[in-house]
Structure formats: structure tokens, C-alpha cells
Design a protein around this motif. Sequence first.
Motif, PDB file in Angstrom:
ATOM      1  N   HIS A 119      48.348  38.793  36.035  1.00  0.00           N
ATOM      2  CA  HIS A 119      48.061  37.529  35.344  1.00  0.00           C
ATOM      3  C   HIS A 119      48.985  37.390  34.140  1.00  0.00           C
ATOM      4  O   HIS A 119      49.681  38.336  33.757  1.00  0.00           O
ATOM      5  CB  HIS A 119      46.608  37.470  34.891  1.00  0.00           C
ATOM      6  N   SER A 159      46.249  29.044  39.135  1.00  0.00           N
ATOM      7  CA  SER A 159      45.024  28.668  38.432  1.00  0.00           C
ATOM      8  C   SER A 159      45.140  29.007  36.956  1.00  0.00           C
ATOM      9  O   SER A 159      45.685  30.058  36.600  1.00  0.00           O
ATOM     10  CB  SER A 159      43.804  29.395  39.025  1.00  0.00           C
ATOM     11  N   TYR A 161      42.760  29.415  33.503  1.00  0.00           N
ATOM     12  CA  TYR A 161      41.390  29.604  33.061  1.00  0.00           C
ATOM     13  C   TYR A 161      41.327  29.631  31.532  1.00  0.00           C
ATOM     14  O   TYR A 161      42.243  30.103  30.865  1.00  0.00           O
ATOM     15  CB  TYR A 161      40.823  30.930  33.581  1.00  0.00           C
ATOM     16  N   GLN A 162      40.204  29.149  30.996  1.00  0.00           N
ATOM     17  CA  GLN A 162      39.905  29.334  29.585  1.00  0.00           C
ATOM     18  C   GLN A 162      39.111  30.626  29.430  1.00  0.00           C
ATOM     19  O   GLN A 162      38.156  30.880  30.169  1.00  0.00           O
ATOM     20  CB  GLN A 162      39.079  28.158  29.054  1.00  0.00           C
ATOM     21  N   LEU A 174      35.536  33.821  32.325  1.00  0.00           N
ATOM     22  CA  LEU A 174      36.551  32.778  32.449  1.00  0.00           C
ATOM     23  C   LEU A 174      35.934  31.469  32.927  1.00  0.00           C
ATOM     24  O   LEU A 174      34.894  31.456  33.598  1.00  0.00           O
ATOM     25  CB  LEU A 174      37.653  33.202  33.428  1.00  0.00           C
ATOM     26  N   PHE A 175      36.613  30.361  32.585  1.00  0.00           N
ATOM     27  CA  PHE A 175      36.210  29.031  33.058  1.00  0.00           C
ATOM     28  C   PHE A 175      37.454  28.337  33.604  1.00  0.00           C
ATOM     29  O   PHE A 175      38.452  28.192  32.889  1.00  0.00           O
ATOM     30  CB  PHE A 175      35.607  28.213  31.926  1.00  0.00           C
ATOM     31  N   LEU A 176      37.409  27.922  34.867  1.00  0.00           N
ATOM     32  CA  LEU A 176      38.563  27.294  35.509  1.00  0.00           C
ATOM     33  C   LEU A 176      38.832  25.923  34.902  1.00  0.00           C
ATOM     34  O   LEU A 176      37.959  25.055  34.882  1.00  0.00           O
ATOM     35  CB  LEU A 176      38.327  27.149  37.012  1.00  0.00           C
ATOM     36  N   LEU A 177      40.055  25.725  34.405  1.00  0.00           N
ATOM     37  CA  LEU A 177      40.450  24.457  33.794  1.00  0.00           C
ATOM     38  C   LEU A 177      41.237  23.569  34.750  1.00  0.00           C
ATOM     39  O   LEU A 177      41.013  22.374  34.828  1.00  0.00           O
ATOM     40  CB  LEU A 177      41.308  24.723  32.549  1.00  0.00           C
ATOM     41  N   SER A 179      44.155  23.742  38.427  1.00  0.00           N
ATOM     42  CA  SER A 179      44.865  24.533  39.432  1.00  0.00           C
ATOM     43  C   SER A 179      45.748  23.620  40.255  1.00  0.00           C
ATOM     44  O   SER A 179      45.538  22.401  40.291  1.00  0.00           O
ATOM     45  CB  SER A 179      43.879  25.289  40.336  1.00  0.00           C
ATOM     46  N   THR A 197      39.745  21.094  26.646  1.00  0.00           N
ATOM     47  CA  THR A 197      39.726  22.411  26.004  1.00  0.00           C
ATOM     48  C   THR A 197      40.270  22.362  24.590  1.00  0.00           C
ATOM     49  O   THR A 197      39.720  22.977  23.669  1.00  0.00           O
ATOM     50  CB  THR A 197      40.547  23.409  26.840  1.00  0.00           C
ATOM     51  N   LEU A 211      44.232  31.473  27.113  1.00  0.00           N
ATOM     52  CA  LEU A 211      44.271  31.032  28.502  1.00  0.00           C
ATOM     53  C   LEU A 211      44.728  32.188  29.390  1.00  0.00           C
ATOM     54  O   LEU A 211      45.528  33.025  28.977  1.00  0.00           O
ATOM     55  CB  LEU A 211      45.236  29.858  28.682  1.00  0.00           C
TER      56      LEU A 211
END
Length: 403
Positions: A119, A159, A161-162, A174-177, A179, A197, A211
Motif C-alpha cells: 500500500h 482504492s 481509504y480514509q 479504514l473507510f473506503l472513499l 476507487s 473527507t 489516506l
Amino acid sequence: MLSALLLFLAWSCGVLAVVARAPDSPFPAAAAERRAVQREILALLGLPHRPRPPSPLKRTAAPLYMLDLYRAVLSDGPEPRVPLPPTEHEEERLLSDADMVMSFANLVVDPEEDPSVFHQYHRFDLSRIPDGETVTAAEFRVYKDFVHERYENETFHVSVYQVLREQDGRDSDLFLLDSRVVWAAEEGWLVFDLTATSNHWLLHPSQNLGLLLTLESQDGEQVKPRAAGLIGSRGPQNKRPFVVAFFKATGVHLRSVRSAPGHKQRTQNRSKTPKHAAPSSQEALKLAEAAENVSVDPKQGCKKHELYVSFRDLGWQDWIIAPEGYAAYYCEGECAFPLNSYMNATNHAIVQTLVHFINPDSVPKPCCAPTQLHGISVLYFDDSSNVILKKYRNMVVRACGCH
């Protein structure tokens, strides 16, 4: 080129009068005078102090992108308007609505190659946003190079993520923002929406934990971002990831008006002046006869004059990227009877001129003042080397007239 060397700011005839030195004079030699000029212009630009960026000369991706935006908003002047690429039409819409655009550099330096890391981690400091500005849009931009080896004909699922919470010994929450799917052969900037965000981080700065970007192959296998062509913080400076945000002012902040010496006294004296009725028939005849015999030299009449404000002469070339200066102009000249068409006089100015002609001691002449003002855009670094593109209204005189 006339260097705009401002000596003082005074309110005259209801408009801000700027007095300039002669074209061949040097910048104010006295340190106190120079600092006073700088303070006044910084206040006009809405800056509490002179920015001192640590490394303003780096041609990183964010400044280059911001320079493209600056060129895109130019509508006239020495540099022609430069349209954005077809894929950036959304930026044109955002630019037209925004009062300010700001880019943020990545604060995280990627670790050395680690076979266990699949990542990219990024973090951006949004705490430098000026008060009174609301985010209308924000984007996370990552550059993707062309991949011509192992993954040449494959696609990837990217993808962003926050990071909600970091925990020792286990993966972060994590929270998907956002993709998207990209081809290995694809090249250029990948743009991810970060609007919600960024607004959340502005309200809750302590929750800005950064992120996380991950990649998967079409078979669902994890792929190292660099192997798929995604550039991180160790890549070329002009391709490093960054965040850009567009802002709209939530309110209008007006600077306090400081009257020049004597202005208050003139106002008090004028308030004691008796009111005058419209000209009588005898006075009207006098005016008609005078209009036939009086002619105002166009060279002495109210008109626009040259005035150039040089940021370089102010010693600000280390933090102002563009422009080096701008043509501000100023209005000066006679508003004497009769007011000819080229003086662009208001109806009130015409009546005031008539009354002044009859009673010169009790009613003053109209003033020569701007009738049309345009704005400018300034691109500059802040103290953290973030880049700001800001629009400033009513900075350039386009036309003058009698008021």
C-alpha cells in the motif's frame, strides 16, 4: 516600467488614493517606509504576515499543476489564456466558482522497498486553510506511469481509504472513499474525490490520520503500487502525489477605512454648508453662455494613468510565484464644467458640476474616480510550502469617470 512604490494610503473623494514615486526613483530606502508599504499590501491580500516557505523553488507536482490553473484563469494581460486539457474540464467549472485554490504536499516519505508492504500511505496538513473559506471540492491526485513489463495487458482496481483509527499490532480501521479501475498501459494523473473527507478534517483536525491507497489485480491479488506504475513520495518531484482543494468565501471581510489628515475637517465643514436649489432661469442662461466659451483640455481631463505594482521590487519573489507584478492604474484629472462625454460622468456629477460652477465656494467639483474595476489572481507559497491560487477583486482600474 514604472515600479509601484507606494508612499501612503489616503482616502480622497471617497476612493483609495495611492501615491507613487517617479518612474526612475528607487524603492523606498527607509526600512520603516518599506515595511509600511509591505504591511499595507499584505493586508490588501488578506495575509497576516509575509509568508516564508522553507523550500519555495522546488518544481514539484503541486506547484506545476497550480501554475497550469493560474494560466487557465488568466483572461487578459501579457500571458494568453491557456485552456486546460480536455480531461480537466471539471477544473474549469470549479475554478470559475472558487475564490481560492490550495494544494497540499504529502507529509509522508515512503519507506525503502519493503516486500511486505502492498500500500501507499499519505498524509496532508489541512490546518493552514484561512478562516472564512469553505471547501467546495477537493481531490487526491496520484500519478500513474506506463507499465510495459509484467502487467502490460492487465487492469488494476485502485482504492483510496480514509484511516479512521490506528491500532498497534493489527491493521488500521479504514473507510473506503473512492476507487477506480485502470489499465496497466494507462498513463497520467488519477483523481479521487476527497471533498467530504477534507471538510470532516477541517471540523475535526485530530481525526486527520491520513489516506491509504491499495491495488488489486483483476484476480483479486494484492499488487505493489510501484509495480503497477503508481508514483509515491520517493518518485520524481513533478509526479509526486498531492491534494488540491477549491474554496468559496463564506462572507465578505472589509478592511477598516483610515481617513487621511484633514478629511474629517473637510467633511465637517461641508456638512455645515446650506443646501442649494436647482439653478434659476438666469443661472441656466449663464451656464449655457459659459458652455459655449469654456473648453477643457482633454489632456487635463479625468482619465486612467499608468501605475505598475511590482512584487519583485517589494522583495517578494521568493514566495509569490506569479505574477511578478500587475498594472493597477489610477484615475486623475479635472472634472470641470462642462463635463464632456469622454469624462464618463454620472448624472449626479453633472448636476454637482453645474452647482459648483454657480457657487464654487460652497460645493466642490466632482472627483475623478474608477468607474470599472477588475480583479487579479496571485499564485504564492504559504509558510509550509503549500501553494495557493487566490482571486482578488477590484485591484485593476479599467475605466475612470467623474463622480
